[in-house]
Design an enzyme around this catalytic site. Structure first.
Site, PDB file in Angstrom:
ATOM      1  N   HIS A  58      -0.371 -48.822  14.871  1.00 15.57           N
ATOM      2  CA  HIS A  58      -0.982 -48.554  13.573  1.00 15.57           C
ATOM      3  C   HIS A  58      -0.177 -47.508  12.804  1.00 15.57           C
ATOM      4  O   HIS A  58       0.555 -46.697  13.384  1.00 15.57           O
ATOM      5  CB  HIS A  58      -2.428 -48.102  13.752  1.00 15.57           C
ATOM      6  CG  HIS A  58      -3.371 -49.224  14.053  1.00 15.57           C
ATOM      7  ND1 HIS A  58      -4.734 -49.103  14.023  1.00 15.57           N
ATOM      8  CD2 HIS A  58      -3.129 -50.528  14.378  1.00 15.57           C
ATOM      9  CE1 HIS A  58      -5.298 -50.252  14.318  1.00 15.57           C
ATOM     10  NE2 HIS A  58      -4.349 -51.141  14.542  1.00 15.57           N
ATOM     11  N   CYS A  89      -9.096 -46.233  12.530  1.00 18.16           N
ATOM     12  CA  CYS A  89      -9.895 -46.918  13.537  1.00 18.16           C
ATOM     13  C   CYS A  89     -10.235 -45.933  14.659  1.00 18.16           C
ATOM     14  O   CYS A  89      -9.822 -44.773  14.636  1.00 18.16           O
ATOM     15  CB  CYS A  89      -9.138 -48.116  14.092  1.00 18.16           C
ATOM     16  SG  CYS A  89      -7.705 -47.641  15.104  1.00 18.16           S
ATOM     17  N   CYS A  92      -7.069 -44.543  16.598  1.00 18.17           N
ATOM     18  CA  CYS A  92      -6.260 -43.647  15.759  1.00 18.17           C
ATOM     19  C   CYS A  92      -6.985 -42.325  15.510  1.00 18.17           C
ATOM     20  O   CYS A  92      -6.381 -41.249  15.561  1.00 18.17           O
ATOM     21  CB  CYS A  92      -5.937 -44.323  14.425  1.00 18.17           C
ATOM     22  SG  CYS A  92      -4.762 -45.687  14.576  1.00 18.17           S
ATOM     23  N   HIS A 238     -18.725 -27.699  -2.648  1.00 14.99           N
ATOM     24  CA  HIS A 238     -18.485 -26.766  -1.555  1.00 14.99           C
ATOM     25  C   HIS A 238     -19.733 -26.588  -0.702  1.00 14.99           C
ATOM     26  O   HIS A 238     -20.849 -26.899  -1.119  1.00 14.99           O
ATOM     27  CB  HIS A 238     -18.022 -25.425  -2.122  1.00 14.99           C
ATOM     28  CG  HIS A 238     -16.602 -25.452  -2.585  1.00 14.99           C
ATOM     29  ND1 HIS A 238     -15.923 -24.328  -2.983  1.00 14.99           N
ATOM     30  CD2 HIS A 238     -15.721 -26.477  -2.708  1.00 14.99           C
ATOM     31  CE1 HIS A 238     -14.695 -24.653  -3.341  1.00 14.99           C
ATOM     32  NE2 HIS A 238     -14.548 -25.949  -3.177  1.00 14.99           N
ATOM     33  N   GLU A 240     -21.411 -24.009   0.087  1.00  9.79           N
ATOM     34  CA  GLU A 240     -22.453 -23.149  -0.486  1.00  9.79           C
ATOM     35  C   GLU A 240     -23.387 -23.948  -1.396  1.00  9.79           C
ATOM     36  O   GLU A 240     -24.606 -23.766  -1.365  1.00  9.79           O
ATOM     37  CB  GLU A 240     -21.819 -22.005  -1.295  1.00  9.79           C
ATOM     38  CG  GLU A 240     -20.991 -21.041  -0.464  1.00  9.79           C
ATOM     39  CD  GLU A 240     -19.515 -21.398  -0.417  1.00  9.79           C
ATOM     40  OE1 GLU A 240     -18.677 -20.486  -0.366  1.00  9.79           O
ATOM     41  OE2 GLU A 240     -19.202 -22.606  -0.434  1.00  9.79           O
ATOM     42  N   CYS A 269     -16.051 -18.951  -3.702  1.00 14.78           N
ATOM     43  CA  CYS A 269     -15.129 -19.087  -4.830  1.00 14.78           C
ATOM     44  C   CYS A 269     -15.855 -18.715  -6.126  1.00 14.78           C
ATOM     45  O   CYS A 269     -17.042 -18.390  -6.120  1.00 14.78           O
ATOM     46  CB  CYS A 269     -14.593 -20.516  -4.912  1.00 14.78           C
ATOM     47  SG  CYS A 269     -15.842 -21.736  -5.409  1.00 14.78           S
ATOM     48  N   CYS A 272     -18.894 -21.133  -6.986  1.00 15.33           N
ATOM     49  CA  CYS A 272     -19.999 -20.949  -6.042  1.00 15.33           C
ATOM     50  C   CYS A 272     -20.674 -19.603  -6.252  1.00 15.33           C
ATOM     51  O   CYS A 272     -21.903 -19.505  -6.206  1.00 15.33           O
ATOM     52  CB  CYS A 272     -19.490 -21.072  -4.608  1.00 15.33           C
ATOM     53  SG  CYS A 272     -19.028 -22.761  -4.150  1.00 15.33           S
TER      54      CYS A 272
END
Length: 572
Positions: A58, A89, A92, A238, A240, A269, A272
């Site tokens: 893959h 999948c 993977c 986010h 928060e 941030c 937020c």
């Protein structure tokens, strides 16, 4: 392969919810070395599934093989971005998760056009595992398809033309992916916690964010008094903001008081911070404590201002210390019974970040809410409705000899770190002039425990020109000998006085430390009566009747001539 042709991209990357006849998978990648001094800082290209029996493999595994052989070095940090026609999948996903576990210097972002067998539990479980391990897994949006068209398609200068149902399919797949990730989750994996919560002052390649939370109803009559879990950054917002949405859906009662605690790898941030501050303003029955492992862009003025606004709105903001990491490890991590092992520079990084946060917040102080003051400082024998646990709050004023206030603040107990210890650390950090006289007035909800009493005595002994005046609203375990001993040690120390809060102290505490909006202090019923009762109790503790007191008292009765033995002192 460096480029896809137009027909291949248009067919295989079309974001159908259920796609038949698209058995092949394509992976467009971008690798960036984080180290800016590297002369060859990035690479890009395309991998496709190998379908020949001898080389069947893959695209994801082909990329990992190439990356290990051509680029990977333990001395550099890498940011890898994949644009996939199908999400990975099972096989993977398992190999990618193991690769990331072994190579903590690599962060991976996956943008998938479609979800592979998303209705099967085992495929959903592996996507969750990748997500919880720190991989950002997202659905490709219009801007992602446009980016791929320009970067990875031999488009001959033609602009990207979106298909008719692109947006509708995108929204449907985003909703499905969010359902798979099931925010909030119960716990984090060990690699995610160890990598994302490490408290480096400057942390590269840690773009994901987690929020470990605990919500406590202060109404003791509630059958469901607390809740906890972990939120992870989503495509839609986010961690928060995900918490706020969940909280407003799950805890809607305005008749109850809530104490919310967050443990974050990054402080919030700008967006937020703004929304959290607005949430606190609109929900006066919620108190929020934020413990951050690291400070997000703390050198930028706008991020510093955002933290100050949060602080001013009543959020308690602090840096995670060893007990906080240990608490998170025990309560929010699948630790399989292993104890928390601190990294080498944990304490050193903590000290640096604490200094930085104190510089950001300056001398600003969170004023107590009126209901918090009344509930926590109330000197009644029984907790008043709404019923809540009474915790330790310590409000202090540092004054010069001429009664000018130099500094004031308020601490409350933090897990495994009492308010008195935090107060001592704060005063020590002020580097007071040893040639000046100072006094500190402390208003405290509970009298100090024996350990804190001992630390306060040691603290005052190291400051010859400092006097400490402690006023307690209530006495903590006053009937236990060692707690009585702690109060006696405080009282006998030079430069220390211990007393009970009366109406005048409650009023001054109200004026100095409560967000009262200009309202005067209103004494509760029997305040003076309770104060007098607690004062008598404290007086008995600080002037205990020892054997010598009893002998002197009996002498005063003059019942007869004292015996020779009674004149001798007690040999103990």
């Amino acid at each position: 392969m460096e480029w896809l042709d137009v027909r291949t991209f248009s067919f295989h990357f079309r974001n159908l919810r259920y796609a038949n006849g698209r058995n092949c998978s394509y992976l467009c990648f971008w690798v960036e070395r984080v180290n800016p001094w590297s002369s060859d800082s990035s690479d890009f290209g395309v991998f496709v599934n190998q379908v020949y029996p001898q080389t069947r493999q893959h695209a994801e595994i082909s990329f990992l093989s190439w990356f290990r052989a051509e680029m990977l070095s333990p001395d550099e940090q890498y940011e890898v971005t994949w644009f996939l026609s199908w999400s990975p999948c099972l096989a993977c996903a398992e190999q990618v998760a193991e690769f990331l576990r072994q190579n903590r210097n690599v962060t991976l972002r996956i943008f998938a056009a479609r979800l592979y067998y998303f209705w099967k539990p085992e495929y959903r479980a592996w996507l969750r595992r990748l997500h919880h391990q720190g991989t950002l897994v997202n659905i490709m949006s219009f801007s992602d398809f446009k980016y791929c068209w320009e970067m990875f398609v031999y488009n001959q200068g033609m602009p990207f033309q979106p298909w008719e149902d692109l947006r509708e399919n995108y929204e449907s797949l985003v909703e499905e992916l969010e359902d798979i990730f099931r925010n909030p989750v119960e716990r984090l994996g060990v690699p995610s916690f160890s990598f994302h919560f490490r408290n480096m002052p400057y942390a590269y390649s840690r773009n994901g964010s987690y929020l470990c939370f605990q919500v406590e109803r202060l109404n003791q009559c509630s059958s469901d008094s607390s809740d906890f879990g972990v939120f992870v950054n989503q495509a839609s917002g986010h961690a928060e903001l995900s918490f706020l949405s969940w909280f407003l859906e799950e805890k809607p009662s305005h008749d109850e008081q809530y104490e919310v605690t967050w443990y974050l790898p990054w402080s919030p941030c700008l967006r937020c911070s703004e929304q959290v501050a607005e949430f606190l303003m609109e929900n006066g029955n919620v108190t929020l404590s934020i413990f951050a492992s690291r400070l997000y862009y703390f050198w930028k003025p706008e991020y510093r201002d955002a933290l100050r606004r949060l602080h001013d709105q009543g959020a308690f903001v602090d840096i995670m210390c060893f007990p906080d990491f240990d608490y998170c490890w025990e309560n929010f991590v699948y630790n399989q019974g292993m104890p928390f092992q601190p990294w080498e520079d944990l304490d050193e990084n903590y000290e640096f970040l604490v200094e930085e946060l104190e510089e950001i917040l300056g001398n600003t102080m969170n004023l107590l809410k009126e209901n918090t003051f009344e509930q926590q400082f109330g000197n009644q024998r029984r907790v008043q409705a709404p019923y809540s646990r009474r915790k330790t709050y310590l409000c202090y004023q540092l004054k010069r000899h001429d009664d000018v206030t130099l500094h004031k603040g308020c601490f409350r107990n933090k897990k495994k770190r009492h308010a008195e210890i935090r107060f001592i650390k704060k005063i020590n950090s002020l580097n007071l002039d040893p040639n000046q006289n100072y006094k500190i007035i402390c208003y405290i909800t509970w009298s100090p425990c024996p350990d804190c009493a001992r630390e306060l005595v040691n603290f005052i002994k190291s400051h010859d020109r400092l006097s400490l005046h402690i006023f307690a609203s209530r006495l903590y375990f006053h009937w236990i000998k060692k707690f009585q001993w702690g109060l006696q040690q405080l009282q006998t120390a030079q430069q220390v006085s211990v007393a009970v809060m009366t109406h005048s102290e409650f009023e001054d505490c109200w004026e100095q430390f409560v967000d009262h909006q200009g309202r005067p202090f209103q004494a509760w019923d029997k305040l003076d009566q309770y104060s007098e009762s607690i004062k008598r109790r404290l007086r008995r503790i600080l002037t205990p009747l020892n054997e010598n007191n009893l002998v002197d008292s009996f002498r005063g009765l003059r019942l007869g001539s004292p015996s020779p033995s009674s004149l001798r002192s007690d040999p103990r």
